[in-house]
Motif scaffolding. Structure first.
Motif, PDB file in Angstrom:
ATOM      1  N   LYS A   1     -13.004  -0.810   5.502  1.00 37.79           N
ATOM      2  CA  LYS A   1     -12.610   0.558   5.156  1.00 37.79           C
ATOM      3  C   LYS A   1     -12.814   1.498   6.345  1.00 37.79           C
ATOM      4  O   LYS A   1     -11.943   2.305   6.664  1.00 37.79           O
ATOM      5  CB  LYS A   1     -13.428   1.023   3.946  1.00 37.79           C
ATOM      6  N   LYS A   2     -13.977   1.397   7.010  1.00 36.97           N
ATOM      7  CA  LYS A   2     -14.278   2.263   8.164  1.00 36.97           C
ATOM      8  C   LYS A   2     -13.277   2.060   9.297  1.00 36.97           C
ATOM      9  O   LYS A   2     -13.012   2.970  10.066  1.00 36.97           O
ATOM     10  CB  LYS A   2     -15.692   1.980   8.695  1.00 36.97           C
ATOM     11  N   ASN A   3     -12.747   0.846   9.421  1.00 42.34           N
ATOM     12  CA  ASN A   3     -11.787   0.527  10.476  1.00 42.34           C
ATOM     13  C   ASN A   3     -10.340   0.663  10.005  1.00 42.34           C
ATOM     14  O   ASN A   3      -9.428   0.274  10.720  1.00 42.34           O
ATOM     15  CB  ASN A   3     -12.030  -0.896  10.997  1.00 42.34           C
TER      16      ASN A   3
ATOM     17  N   TYR B   1     -17.929 -16.865  16.813  1.00 43.23           N
ATOM     18  CA  TYR B   1     -19.209 -17.077  16.134  1.00 43.23           C
ATOM     19  C   TYR B   1     -19.997 -15.785  16.248  1.00 43.23           C
ATOM     20  O   TYR B   1     -20.380 -15.375  17.346  1.00 43.23           O
ATOM     21  CB  TYR B   1     -19.956 -18.226  16.820  1.00 43.23           C
ATOM     22  N   ILE B   2     -20.199 -15.094  15.129  1.00 40.24           N
ATOM     23  CA  ILE B   2     -20.863 -13.801  15.101  1.00 40.24           C
ATOM     24  C   ILE B   2     -22.180 -13.934  14.344  1.00 40.24           C
ATOM     25  O   ILE B   2     -22.204 -14.450  13.226  1.00 40.24           O
ATOM     26  CB  ILE B   2     -19.971 -12.750  14.408  1.00 40.24           C
TER      27      ILE B   2
ATOM     28  N   SER C   1     -18.182  -2.278  14.502  1.00 40.64           N
ATOM     29  CA  SER C   1     -17.565  -2.503  15.814  1.00 40.64           C
ATOM     30  C   SER C   1     -17.054  -3.940  15.938  1.00 40.64           C
ATOM     31  O   SER C   1     -15.958  -4.178  16.451  1.00 40.64           O
ATOM     32  CB  SER C   1     -18.584  -2.186  16.907  1.00 40.64           C
ATOM     33  N   ALA C   2     -17.852  -4.904  15.468  1.00 34.05           N
ATOM     34  CA  ALA C   2     -17.437  -6.316  15.531  1.00 34.05           C
ATOM     35  C   ALA C   2     -16.183  -6.538  14.694  1.00 34.05           C
ATOM     36  O   ALA C   2     -15.249  -7.232  15.122  1.00 34.05           O
ATOM     37  CB  ALA C   2     -18.572  -7.225  15.050  1.00 34.05           C
ATOM     38  N   VAL C   3     -16.122  -5.944  13.510  1.00 32.69           N
ATOM     39  CA  VAL C   3     -14.944  -6.089  12.642  1.00 32.69           C
ATOM     40  C   VAL C   3     -13.733  -5.418  13.287  1.00 32.69           C
ATOM     41  O   VAL C   3     -12.615  -5.928  13.209  1.00 32.69           O
ATOM     42  CB  VAL C   3     -15.232  -5.558  11.222  1.00 32.69           C
ATOM     43  N   SER C   4     -13.951  -4.310  13.968  1.00 30.41           N
ATOM     44  CA  SER C   4     -12.867  -3.651  14.688  1.00 30.41           C
ATOM     45  C   SER C   4     -12.291  -4.573  15.764  1.00 30.41           C
ATOM     46  O   SER C   4     -11.069  -4.676  15.929  1.00 30.41           O
ATOM     47  CB  SER C   4     -13.373  -2.356  15.318  1.00 30.41           C
TER      48      SER C   4
END
Length: 135
Positions: free
Chosen positions: A21-23, A107-108, A119-122
């Motif tokens: 949602k944020k992205n 790999y996160i 940020s990672a999802v972005s």
């Protein structure tokens, strides 16, 4: 493009949804709580329910864990080309090696702070937006 989240922890599922949602990521998100459910989702496609092309995968799950799930899809000609990103608490080198040997796209490590997770999802969104996937 539909994304499959394979995650058994409700808080992590909510964090992924919040990060989407944020992205402003509007891709449909399907959630499965273990590898067996995820395989059912991937194998029960129809015209109104297309197969997800991206999988966000936790490794530590009941019934069928992430590595087992990866082995299963990599042996299935219909599913072997899926892009899989591992999102896990496991910092074990053996898990990382096994996951990359099974052709994961990334790999996160969890838990990230919410800001770092968003940020990672972005970054993931940028990746799958740029990539061309076969029909």
């Amino acid at each position: 493009m539909t994304i499959l989240l394979v995650e058994d922890d409700e808080v992590d599922v909510m964090n992924v949804k919040r990060a989407f949602k944020k992205n402003n990521i509007s891709n449909p998100l399907v959630v499965a709580s273990n590898g067996i459910e995820a395989l059912e989702v991937l194998r029960s496609v129809s015209p109104d329910r297309p197969r997800p092309k991206i999988v966000l995968l936790d490794l530590n799950m009941p019934r069928m864990g992430g590595i087992e799930f990866l082995k299963e899809i990599r042996q299935d000609p219909e599913l072997s080309s899926l892009s899989v990103f591992v999102m896990t608490t496991s910092n074990e080198d053996s898990d990382k090696i096994e996951a990359f040997n099974l052709n994961v796209a990334g790999y996160i490590l969890k838990p990230l702070s919410m800001d770092r997770f968003i940020s990672a999802v972005s970054t993931l969104n940028s990746y799958w937006t740029l990539c061309e996937f076969p029909g």
